[in-house]
Write a protein that holds these residues in place. Structure first.
Motif, PDB file in Angstrom:
ATOM      1  N   ARG A  35     -28.645  33.382  34.805  1.00 24.62           N
ATOM      2  CA  ARG A  35     -27.371  34.068  34.975  1.00 24.62           C
ATOM      3  C   ARG A  35     -26.248  33.284  34.304  1.00 24.62           C
ATOM      4  O   ARG A  35     -25.423  33.834  33.576  1.00 24.62           O
ATOM      5  CB  ARG A  35     -27.049  34.256  36.459  1.00 24.62           C
ATOM      6  N   LYS A  36     -26.240  31.972  34.517  1.00 22.73           N
ATOM      7  CA  LYS A  36     -25.214  31.123  33.909  1.00 22.73           C
ATOM      8  C   LYS A  36     -25.346  31.131  32.378  1.00 22.73           C
ATOM      9  O   LYS A  36     -24.340  31.175  31.658  1.00 22.73           O
ATOM     10  CB  LYS A  36     -25.336  29.691  34.448  1.00 22.73           C
ATOM     11  N   GLY A  37     -26.567  31.123  31.899  1.00 20.81           N
ATOM     12  CA  GLY A  37     -26.797  31.204  30.451  1.00 20.81           C
ATOM     13  C   GLY A  37     -26.256  32.499  29.875  1.00 20.81           C
ATOM     14  O   GLY A  37     -25.645  32.511  28.801  1.00 20.81           O
ATOM     15  N   GLU A  38     -26.447  33.610  30.604  1.00 19.33           N
ATOM     16  CA  GLU A  38     -25.907  34.900  30.165  1.00 19.33           C
ATOM     17  C   GLU A  38     -24.382  34.882  30.165  1.00 19.33           C
ATOM     18  O   GLU A  38     -23.748  35.437  29.264  1.00 19.33           O
ATOM     19  CB  GLU A  38     -26.418  36.032  31.056  1.00 19.33           C
ATOM     20  N   GLU A  39     -23.784  34.255  31.185  1.00 18.95           N
ATOM     21  CA  GLU A  39     -22.321  34.134  31.230  1.00 18.95           C
ATOM     22  C   GLU A  39     -21.803  33.383  30.005  1.00 18.95           C
ATOM     23  O   GLU A  39     -20.829  33.790  29.379  1.00 18.95           O
ATOM     24  CB  GLU A  39     -21.876  33.386  32.490  1.00 18.95           C
ATOM     25  N   ILE A  40     -22.461  32.275  29.705  1.00 15.71           N
ATOM     26  CA  ILE A  40     -22.043  31.467  28.554  1.00 15.71           C
ATOM     27  C   ILE A  40     -22.212  32.259  27.261  1.00 15.71           C
ATOM     28  O   ILE A  40     -21.328  32.273  26.399  1.00 15.71           O
ATOM     29  CB  ILE A  40     -22.839  30.143  28.508  1.00 15.71           C
ATOM     30  N   ARG A  41     -23.321  32.952  27.129  1.00 12.01           N
ATOM     31  CA  ARG A  41     -23.563  33.751  25.930  1.00 12.01           C
ATOM     32  C   ARG A  41     -22.501  34.836  25.768  1.00 12.01           C
ATOM     33  O   ARG A  41     -21.950  35.030  24.687  1.00 12.01           O
ATOM     34  CB  ARG A  41     -24.950  34.380  25.977  1.00 12.01           C
ATOM     35  N   THR A  42     -22.201  35.541  26.855  1.00 14.89           N
ATOM     36  CA  THR A  42     -21.180  36.586  26.811  1.00 14.89           C
ATOM     37  C   THR A  42     -19.826  35.997  26.429  1.00 14.89           C
ATOM     38  O   THR A  42     -19.104  36.558  25.601  1.00 14.89           O
ATOM     39  CB  THR A  42     -21.093  37.306  28.174  1.00 14.89           C
ATOM     40  N   TRP A  43     -19.490  34.843  27.022  1.00 14.70           N
ATOM     41  CA  TRP A  43     -18.214  34.196  26.694  1.00 14.70           C
ATOM     42  C   TRP A  43     -18.173  33.817  25.215  1.00 14.70           C
ATOM     43  O   TRP A  43     -17.178  34.052  24.535  1.00 14.70           O
ATOM     44  CB  TRP A  43     -18.024  32.950  27.580  1.00 14.70           C
ATOM     45  N   LEU A  44     -19.267  33.252  24.713  1.00 16.36           N
ATOM     46  CA  LEU A  44     -19.310  32.866  23.302  1.00 16.36           C
ATOM     47  C   LEU A  44     -19.165  34.074  22.379  1.00 16.36           C
ATOM     48  O   LEU A  44     -18.561  33.988  21.314  1.00 16.36           O
ATOM     49  CB  LEU A  44     -20.612  32.128  22.985  1.00 16.36           C
ATOM     50  N   GLN A  45     -19.707  35.210  22.804  1.00 21.83           N
ATOM     51  CA  GLN A  45     -19.661  36.403  21.974  1.00 21.83           C
ATOM     52  C   GLN A  45     -18.315  37.117  22.031  1.00 21.83           C
ATOM     53  O   GLN A  45     -17.957  37.816  21.091  1.00 21.83           O
ATOM     54  CB  GLN A  45     -20.756  37.390  22.391  1.00 21.83           C
ATOM     55  N   THR A  46     -17.568  36.949  23.126  1.00 19.04           N
ATOM     56  CA  THR A  46     -16.364  37.762  23.308  1.00 19.04           C
ATOM     57  C   THR A  46     -15.052  36.975  23.255  1.00 19.04           C
ATOM     58  O   THR A  46     -14.002  37.582  23.081  1.00 19.04           O
ATOM     59  CB  THR A  46     -16.426  38.514  24.652  1.00 19.04           C
ATOM     60  N   ASP A  47     -15.077  35.663  23.400  1.00 12.92           N
ATOM     61  CA  ASP A  47     -13.846  34.878  23.419  1.00 12.92           C
ATOM     62  C   ASP A  47     -13.226  34.851  22.019  1.00 12.92           C
ATOM     63  O   ASP A  47     -13.886  34.488  21.041  1.00 12.92           O
ATOM     64  CB  ASP A  47     -14.138  33.445  23.899  1.00 12.92           C
ATOM     65  N   THR A  48     -11.942  35.226  21.915  1.00 17.43           N
ATOM     66  CA  THR A  48     -11.282  35.299  20.613  1.00 17.43           C
ATOM     67  C   THR A  48     -11.102  33.923  19.984  1.00 17.43           C
ATOM     68  O   THR A  48     -11.196  33.782  18.756  1.00 17.43           O
ATOM     69  CB  THR A  48      -9.920  36.006  20.728  1.00 17.43           C
ATOM     70  N   THR A  49     -10.852  32.899  20.784  1.00 19.03           N
ATOM     71  CA  THR A  49     -10.688  31.550  20.236  1.00 19.03           C
ATOM     72  C   THR A  49     -12.001  31.064  19.627  1.00 19.03           C
ATOM     73  O   THR A  49     -12.021  30.538  18.512  1.00 19.03           O
ATOM     74  CB  THR A  49     -10.219  30.580  21.338  1.00 19.03           C
ATOM     75  N   VAL A  50     -13.076  31.254  20.371  1.00 18.35           N
ATOM     76  CA  VAL A  50     -14.393  30.851  19.856  1.00 18.35           C
ATOM     77  C   VAL A  50     -14.722  31.676  18.606  1.00 18.35           C
ATOM     78  O   VAL A  50     -15.206  31.131  17.603  1.00 18.35           O
ATOM     79  CB  VAL A  50     -15.487  31.016  20.931  1.00 18.35           C
ATOM     80  N   GLY A  51     -14.433  32.960  18.658  1.00 19.10           N
ATOM     81  CA  GLY A  51     -14.695  33.828  17.512  1.00 19.10           C
ATOM     82  C   GLY A  51     -13.928  33.389  16.278  1.00 19.10           C
ATOM     83  O   GLY A  51     -14.471  33.343  15.171  1.00 19.10           O
ATOM     84  N   GLY A  52     -12.656  33.059  16.452  1.00 17.22           N
ATOM     85  CA  GLY A  52     -11.851  32.578  15.326  1.00 17.22           C
ATOM     86  C   GLY A  52     -12.374  31.265  14.774  1.00 17.22           C
ATOM     87  O   GLY A  52     -12.419  31.059  13.552  1.00 17.22           O
ATOM     88  N   TYR A  53     -12.772  30.377  15.665  1.00 22.91           N
ATOM     89  CA  TYR A  53     -13.313  29.090  15.241  1.00 22.91           C
ATOM     90  C   TYR A  53     -14.612  29.280  14.456  1.00 22.91           C
ATOM     91  O   TYR A  53     -14.801  28.693  13.389  1.00 22.91           O
ATOM     92  CB  TYR A  53     -13.556  28.189  16.454  1.00 22.91           C
ATOM     93  N   VAL A  54     -15.494  30.132  14.974  1.00 22.77           N
ATOM     94  CA  VAL A  54     -16.780  30.366  14.310  1.00 22.77           C
ATOM     95  C   VAL A  54     -16.551  31.021  12.949  1.00 22.77           C
ATOM     96  O   VAL A  54     -17.193  30.661  11.960  1.00 22.77           O
ATOM     97  CB  VAL A  54     -17.713  31.218  15.197  1.00 22.77           C
ATOM     98  N   GLN A  55     -15.602  31.957  12.891  1.00 20.66           N
ATOM     99  CA  GLN A  55     -15.316  32.604  11.616  1.00 20.66           C
ATOM    100  C   GLN A  55     -14.775  31.595  10.599  1.00 20.66           C
ATOM    101  O   GLN A  55     -15.198  31.569   9.438  1.00 20.66           O
ATOM    102  CB  GLN A  55     -14.327  33.742  11.796  1.00 20.66           C
ATOM    103  N   ALA A  56     -13.842  30.748  11.028  1.00 18.00           N
ATOM    104  CA  ALA A  56     -13.309  29.717  10.131  1.00 18.00           C
ATOM    105  C   ALA A  56     -14.406  28.747   9.707  1.00 18.00           C
ATOM    106  O   ALA A  56     -14.477  28.350   8.531  1.00 18.00           O
ATOM    107  CB  ALA A  56     -12.166  28.975  10.822  1.00 18.00           C
ATOM    108  N   LEU A  57     -15.254  28.373  10.651  1.00 23.92           N
ATOM    109  CA  LEU A  57     -16.370  27.479  10.341  1.00 23.92           C
ATOM    110  C   LEU A  57     -17.302  28.112   9.316  1.00 23.92           C
ATOM    111  O   LEU A  57     -17.719  27.469   8.353  1.00 23.92           O
ATOM    112  CB  LEU A  57     -17.127  27.140  11.636  1.00 23.92           C
TER     113      LEU A  57
END
Length: 182
Positions: A35-57
């Motif tokens: 369950r915690k792994g799914e939470e982390i995965r969902t956060w990684l997929q939907t968080d705009t800051t993480v998304g922007g960082y991954v896109q820049a990377l």
């Protein structure tokens, strides 16, 4: 870290492998960890800051890769060459590895074949759909027009003969009476 990188048998590597295996097993077997792994995965997929960082990377990585590959002394090209040489030497010297590699490639191809065949069929269908009917007709006439003309003539002659035979069979009584005169 240099010692760990240089020594495949280093103790830290073994400890790391054990820790990763334990983590994977807990994700498989412990519902709370899953369950915690799914939470982390969902956060990684939907968080705009993480998304922007991954896109820049990704953009930075892609740019660096393009620059390296454009260089005559490309590090990536050298490493790919070394990998190819290592793979070739390894396969040449180990019959069991060759067999395993062949088996895996065969399974991979069997799994991929339906997707590839569907893609190719769709590509052909889309290509044919884009063809100009008039231009295609002219191209066919130009390349196989004589053969088509022979097919048309033969079809007409054979069709006419079959028509005569069918007519004669269906009217055999009337024809017989007209010939004999009764």
């Amino acid at each position: 870290m240099a010692d760990v990188a240089a020594n495949p048998q280093h103790a830290l590597r073994a400890q790391f492998d054990v820790a990763v295996q334990r983590y994977i097993e807990r994700l498989r077997s412990d519902p709370e960890w899953a369950r915690k792994g799914e939470e982390i995965r969902t956060w990684l997929q939907t968080d705009t800051t993480v998304g922007g960082y991954v896109q820049a990377l990704w953009l930075d990585l892609r740019g660096a890769l393009r620059r390296d590959l454009a260089d005559a002394d490309s590090v990536v090209a050298r490493q790919v060459g070394k990998l190819g040489l290592w793979l070739g030497e390894s396969l040449a010297g180990d019959a069991a590895l060759r067999q395993s590699f062949n088996d895996r490639l065969e399974r991979w191809a069997q799994g991929l074949a339906p997707d590839v065949s569907a893609f190719i069929a769709q590509h052909i269908e889309d290509t044919v759909r884009r063809w100009d009917t008039e231009a295609m007709t002219q191209l066919i006439e130009l390349n196989i027009g004589k053969d088509l003309q022979y097919i048309r003539i033969n079809g007409t002659v054979v069709g006419g003969l079959i028509g005569l035979v069918l007519f004669a069979v269906s009217h055999v009584g009337e024809i017989w009476r007209a010939v004999v005169g009764s």
